[in-house]
Design a protein around this motif. Structure first.
Motif, mmCIF file in Angstrom:
data_model
loop_
_atom_site.group_PDB
_atom_site.id
_atom_site.type_symbol
_atom_site.label_atom_id
_atom_site.label_comp_id
_atom_site.label_asym_id
_atom_site.label_seq_id
_atom_site.Cartn_x
_atom_site.Cartn_y
_atom_site.Cartn_z
ATOM 1 N N THR A 111 6.055 20.138 78.465
ATOM 2 C CA THR A 111 5.217 19.059 77.769
ATOM 3 C C THR A 111 6.209 18.715 76.541
ATOM 4 O OG1 THR A 111 3.092 19.852 78.371
ATOM 5 C CG2 THR A 111 3.018 18.565 76.366
ATOM 6 N N LYS A 112 6.662 19.793 75.883
ATOM 7 C CA LYS A 112 7.576 19.312 74.591
ATOM 8 C C LYS A 112 8.761 18.663 74.928
ATOM 9 C CE LYS A 112 5.127 21.743 71.586
ATOM 10 N NZ LYS A 112 4.344 21.240 70.545
ATOM 11 N N ILE A 113 9.385 19.038 75.911
ATOM 12 C CA ILE A 113 10.647 17.891 76.356
ATOM 13 C C ILE A 113 10.211 16.813 76.678
ATOM 14 C CG2 ILE A 113 12.432 17.928 78.331
ATOM 15 C CD1 ILE A 113 12.426 20.799 78.335
ATOM 16 N N ASP A 114 9.084 16.448 77.518
ATOM 17 C CA ASP A 114 8.594 15.220 77.766
ATOM 18 C C ASP A 114 8.370 14.395 76.407
ATOM 19 O OD1 ASP A 114 8.769 15.747 80.378
ATOM 20 O OD2 ASP A 114 6.766 15.984 80.980
ATOM 21 N N GLU A 115 7.797 15.237 75.525
ATOM 22 C CA GLU A 115 7.392 14.441 74.188
ATOM 23 C C GLU A 115 8.557 13.846 73.580
ATOM 24 O OE1 GLU A 115 4.913 17.244 71.898
ATOM 25 O OE2 GLU A 115 3.202 16.886 73.149
ATOM 26 N N MET A 116 9.632 15.048 73.419
ATOM 27 C CA MET A 116 10.769 14.728 72.809
ATOM 28 C C MET A 116 11.602 13.471 73.679
ATOM 29 S SD MET A 116 12.365 18.606 72.083
ATOM 30 C CE MET A 116 13.858 18.075 71.894
ATOM 31 N N GLY A 117 11.599 13.338 74.887
ATOM 32 C CA GLY A 117 11.960 12.560 75.888
ATOM 33 C C GLY A 117 11.342 11.064 75.218
#
Length: 89
Positions: A40-46
């Motif tokens: 989820t954090k990686i998706d938000e960063m993306g």
């Protein structure tokens, strides 16, 4: 007495097996939760990176419309310095 010890040993082994299985299930659950959180954090960063990239492109487009005076200023400065050097020589 030997039969009693054998039953205790089997019960102890069964209890240990149940304990280990529960522990492994808890660990798997925690790792899954952590994995989901990281994804989820990686998706938000993306998404944030994409938004930042779009903002940069918008700013570049805005500057292009204005004629981008900044790159021209250093070349004027250099030509002015050259004229001053010629005048003082």
């Amino acid at each position: 007495m030997d039969g009693h010890n054998s039953e205790d040993s089997k019960q102890s082994t069964a209890d240990m097996t149940v304990f280990v299985q529960n522990l492994l299930q808890q660990m798997q659950s925690r790792f899954q939760t952590m994995s989901d959180s990281i994804i989820t954090k990686i998706d938000e960063m993306g998404s944030r990176i994409n938004e930042l990239e779009q903002s940069i492109n918008d700013l570049k487009a805005e500057m292009g419309v204005e004629g981008s005076p900044s790159p021209l200023a250093p070349s004027k400065q250099k030509s002015d310095e050259a004229k001053q050097e010629e005048g003082s020589a």
